[in-house]
Design an enzyme around this catalytic site. Structure first.
Site, short mmCIF file in Angstrom:
data_model
loop_
_atom_site.label_atom_id
_atom_site.label_comp_id
_atom_site.label_asym_id
_atom_site.label_seq_id
_atom_site.Cartn_x
_atom_site.Cartn_y
_atom_site.Cartn_z
N ASP A 31 13.55 -0.56 21.25
CA ASP A 31 14.83 -0.84 21.88
C ASP A 31 15.05 -2.36 21.89
O ASP A 31 14.14 -3.12 22.21
CB ASP A 31 14.87 -0.28 23.30
N HIS A 101 19.40 10.31 21.06
CA HIS A 101 18.13 9.59 20.99
C HIS A 101 17.33 9.83 22.26
O HIS A 101 17.88 10.03 23.34
CB HIS A 101 18.35 8.08 20.77
P1 5GP Z 1 21.72 4.85 25.70
O1 5GP Z 1 22.21 4.12 26.92
O2 5GP Z 1 22.84 5.19 24.76
O3 5GP Z 1 20.85 6.02 26.05
O4 5GP Z 1 20.74 3.85 24.99
C1 5GP Z 1 21.09 3.06 23.90
C2 5GP Z 1 19.95 2.07 23.72
O5 5GP Z 1 20.09 1.47 22.46
C3 5GP Z 1 19.97 0.94 24.76
O6 5GP Z 1 18.75 0.95 25.50
C4 5GP Z 1 20.14 -0.33 23.92
O7 5GP Z 1 19.37 -1.41 24.39
C5 5GP Z 1 19.69 0.12 22.53
N1 5GP Z 1 20.36 -0.57 21.44
C6 5GP Z 1 21.69 -0.82 21.33
N2 5GP Z 1 21.95 -1.47 20.18
C7 5GP Z 1 20.76 -1.61 19.54
C8 5GP Z 1 20.38 -2.21 18.30
O8 5GP Z 1 21.20 -2.72 17.53
N3 5GP Z 1 19.05 -2.17 17.97
C9 5GP Z 1 18.13 -1.60 18.79
N4 5GP Z 1 16.86 -1.64 18.37
N5 5GP Z 1 18.44 -1.03 19.97
C10 5GP Z 1 19.73 -1.04 20.34
#
Ligand code: 5GP
Ligand code: ZN
Length: 109
Positions: A31, A101
């Protein structure tokens, strides 16, 4: 591949994101804003918006996500100390990237 979907692009190797693991079904990467010393994302290659959009036929993908989470926890050295696995579902559940995810976090002292 869903047009404009960041996790479709990452899971198909179209960005500079380093993939820690890849098989036919999914990829694993760190992340970008880690919430813990270890924070991995386990991401199916197939574009599924959220848990709400899962079909019965997606069962093998879910099984693979959990089994790879188990292996990545061991590889990251947090299996014995313990870790959390979670999925945010839609905006109210904290989902920001609308491509399914699984978060794996751990490694606290
Ligand atoms: P959600 O809130 O949708 O469950 O989690 C999305 C996650 O993706 C977040 O923890 C955020 O930090 C991560 N994330 C967002 N954009 C990117 C990116 O470009 N690269 C990586 N490695 N992680 C990302
Ligand atoms: Zn996608």
């Amino acid at each position: 591949m869903e047009k404009g979907c960041l996790f479709c692009q990452i899971s198909h190797g179209e960005t500079s994101t380093e993939l820690l693991f890849e098989n036919d079904t999914l990829v694993v990467f760190k992340d970008i804003h880690p919430a813990a010393p270890v924070h991995l994302l386990i991401v199916p290659k197939q574009h599924i918006r959220s848990i709400n959009d899962l079909q019965d036929a997606d069962r093998p993908i879910l099984a693979e996500m959990l089994l790879v989470a188990r292996d990545m926890a061991a590889q990251s050295g947090v299996a014995t100390s313990g870790y959390r696995l979670f999925v945010n579902v839609e905006r109210g559940g904290g989902q920001v990237i609308f491509h399914l995810h699984l978060h794996l976090i751990g490694g606290w002292k």
